[in-house]
Design a protein around this motif. Structure first.
Motif: not given
Length: 81
Positions: A78-81
């Motif tokens: 999962a990537f954070d914006d």
């Protein structure tokens, strides 16, 4: 089998499938086999998972009449914006 019906099969077996070592996720998909005309369960795996009985922590060819396809993948991140 209809899309929503496949979702019910996934809900029924999700915990048992995710308990198999190497399985990282699953979803409803479209069968890719020749002459296939329906929805299937796609199981994402980070390592080879043997085919066989779910009770033996293996993936069957189908569950409740729904085909099960295996897709090899890396871990999901999962990537954070």
């Amino acid at each position: 089998m209809k899309y929503g019906e496949v979702g019910k099969v996934i809900e029924k077996y999700q915990q048992r499938i995710l308990a198999i070592p190497g399985v990282t996720g699953l979803c409803t998909g479209i069968e890719k086999r020749a002459r296939a005309k329906g929805f299937c369960i796609i199981v994402y795996c980070t390592q080879r998972v043997a085919r066989g009985d779910l009770a033996d922590k293996r993936l069957p060819l189908e569950l409740d009449g729904v085909a099960v396809e295996i897709v090899r993948t890396d871990d999901f991140v999962a990537f954070d914006d």
